[in-house]
Design a protein around this motif. Structure first.
Motif, PDB file in Angstrom:
ATOM      1  N   CYS A 184      34.334  50.723  25.739  1.00  0.00           N
ATOM      2  CA  CYS A 184      34.015  49.917  26.949  1.00  0.00           C
ATOM      3  C   CYS A 184      33.364  50.422  27.775  1.00  0.00           C
ATOM      4  O   CYS A 184      33.789  50.500  29.278  1.00  0.00           O
ATOM      5  N   ALA A 185      33.685  51.623  27.693  1.00  0.00           N
ATOM      6  CA  ALA A 185      33.225  53.446  28.795  1.00  0.00           C
ATOM      7  C   ALA A 185      32.641  53.951  28.105  1.00  0.00           C
ATOM      8  O   ALA A 185      33.340  54.244  27.176  1.00  0.00           O
ATOM      9  N   LEU A 186      31.371  54.140  28.526  1.00  0.00           N
ATOM     10  CA  LEU A 186      30.633  55.798  27.868  1.00  0.00           C
ATOM     11  C   LEU A 186      30.848  56.718  29.553  1.00  0.00           C
ATOM     12  O   LEU A 186      30.336  56.427  31.047  1.00  0.00           O
ATOM     13  N   ILE A 187      31.688  57.906  29.470  1.00  0.00           N
ATOM     14  CA  ILE A 187      31.078  59.045  30.482  1.00  0.00           C
ATOM     15  C   ILE A 187      30.393  60.297  29.712  1.00  0.00           C
ATOM     16  O   ILE A 187      30.612  60.818  28.548  1.00  0.00           O
ATOM     17  N   ARG A 201      43.886  56.279  26.365  1.00  0.00           N
ATOM     18  CA  ARG A 201      42.455  54.909  25.722  1.00  0.00           C
ATOM     19  C   ARG A 201      41.442  55.874  24.404  1.00  0.00           C
ATOM     20  O   ARG A 201      41.459  57.070  24.434  1.00  0.00           O
ATOM     21  N   ASP A 202      41.679  54.424  23.442  1.00  0.00           N
ATOM     22  CA  ASP A 202      40.656  54.987  22.350  1.00  0.00           C
ATOM     23  C   ASP A 202      39.475  53.997  22.597  1.00  0.00           C
ATOM     24  O   ASP A 202      38.422  54.233  21.816  1.00  0.00           O
ATOM     25  N   ASP A 203      39.053  53.669  23.500  1.00  0.00           N
ATOM     26  CA  ASP A 203      37.935  52.619  23.288  1.00  0.00           C
ATOM     27  C   ASP A 203      36.833  53.443  24.730  1.00  0.00           C
ATOM     28  O   ASP A 203      35.947  53.055  25.219  1.00  0.00           O
ATOM     29  N   VAL A 204      37.157  54.040  24.735  1.00  0.00           N
ATOM     30  CA  VAL A 204      36.229  54.645  25.419  1.00  0.00           C
ATOM     31  C   VAL A 204      35.368  56.146  24.644  1.00  0.00           C
ATOM     32  O   VAL A 204      35.520  56.845  24.209  1.00  0.00           O
ATOM     33  N   VAL A 217      31.230  49.878  31.527  1.00  0.00           N
ATOM     34  CA  VAL A 217      30.659  50.994  32.530  1.00  0.00           C
ATOM     35  C   VAL A 217      30.011  52.011  31.822  1.00  0.00           C
ATOM     36  O   VAL A 217      30.087  52.566  30.744  1.00  0.00           O
ATOM     37  N   ILE A 218      28.632  52.724  32.350  1.00  0.00           N
ATOM     38  CA  ILE A 218      29.181  54.124  32.186  1.00  0.00           C
ATOM     39  C   ILE A 218      28.727  55.352  32.860  1.00  0.00           C
ATOM     40  O   ILE A 218      28.424  54.398  34.397  1.00  0.00           O
ATOM     41  N   ILE A 219      29.338  56.605  32.873  1.00  0.00           N
ATOM     42  CA  ILE A 219      29.621  57.236  34.243  1.00  0.00           C
ATOM     43  C   ILE A 219      30.093  58.319  34.204  1.00  0.00           C
ATOM     44  O   ILE A 219      29.452  59.101  32.721  1.00  0.00           O
ATOM     45  N   ALA A 220      28.405  58.884  34.984  1.00  0.00           N
ATOM     46  CA  ALA A 220      28.069  60.178  35.320  1.00  0.00           C
ATOM     47  C   ALA A 220      29.308  60.783  35.851  1.00  0.00           C
ATOM     48  O   ALA A 220      29.458  60.639  37.118  1.00  0.00           O
ATOM     49  N   CYS A 221      30.205  61.777  34.620  1.00  0.00           N
ATOM     50  CA  CYS A 221      31.315  62.981  35.297  1.00  0.00           C
ATOM     51  C   CYS A 221      31.272  63.573  34.700  1.00  0.00           C
ATOM     52  O   CYS A 221      31.059  64.032  33.131  1.00  0.00           O
ATOM     53  N   SER A 222      31.006  64.778  35.122  1.00  0.00           N
ATOM     54  CA  SER A 222      31.188  66.826  34.443  1.00  0.00           C
ATOM     55  C   SER A 222      32.592  66.327  33.822  1.00  0.00           C
ATOM     56  O   SER A 222      32.128  67.124  32.993  1.00  0.00           O
TER      57      SER A 222
END
Length: 176
Positions: A8-11, A101-104, A82-87
């Motif tokens: 559900c999310a990519l960091i 979470r296991d879905d990130v 969602v895709i979040i840019a985060c260091s």
């Protein structure tokens, strides 16, 4: 990850200047997912501290990381992406972002100090001064396989990087 649902999310993570926002935004366009820049979750005090050339401490980072984790939970709980840019430089930071979470998934943008320093020297209008690159590499704890990570080299074009991420995650949207 064959047979596994899309996260559900990519960091998209890495040191300052590795291309997090550029790659995350391109991934969002490719996949049709919303993009958020993790920098927008920083409290004003963090931005001012970095702008003044002072590296953030862990205490500075906790409210920021928790705000991003809250957004991930909100999006994922609604069944969105969602895709979040985060260091996300340390293992403990990534643990806060995941909250079990296991879905990130993390996308680690790996590059040499020399390449990233050259990119930072060209960047205009960002609050993170190039002088803080050393502190970024000092803080960086590269992710390990058990952290649900795909690692890509930043010495390719943005399109090639996005292709590699989509392919490694086995997501639709991969260009051949």
């Amino acid at each position: 990850m064959a047979g596994v649902e899309a996260p559900c999310a990519l960091i998209v993570m890495g040191v300052s200047g590795s291309g997090k926002s550029t790659v995350a935004e391109a991934l969002g366009q490719r996949l049709g997912w919303r993009f958020e820049d993790g920098d927008s979750f920083h409290p004003a005090s963090n931005v001012e501290k970095m702008r003044a050339g002072h590296p953030l401490t862990d205490e500075d980072r906790w409210p920021w990381l928790n705000a991003i984790a809250d957004e991930i939970a909100r999006v994922c709980d609604k069944g969105e992406h969602v895709i979040i840019a985060c260091s996300a430089l340390k293992h403990t930071y990534r643990d806060v972002l995941l909250r079990g979470r296991d879905d990130v998934r993390f996308v680690f943008l790996r590059g040499t100090r020399e390449l990233i320093a050259a990119r930072l020297a060209q960047r205009k209008g960002h609050f993170m001064p190039p002088e803080l690159l050393t502190s970024q590499f000092t803080t960086l704890e590269p992710p390990e396989a058990g952290e649900h990570v795909v690692t890509v080299s930043i010495d390719e074009s943005v399109e090639a990087i996005v292709d590699g991420v989509v392919r490694q995650l086995k997501l639709s949207g991969a260009k051949r």
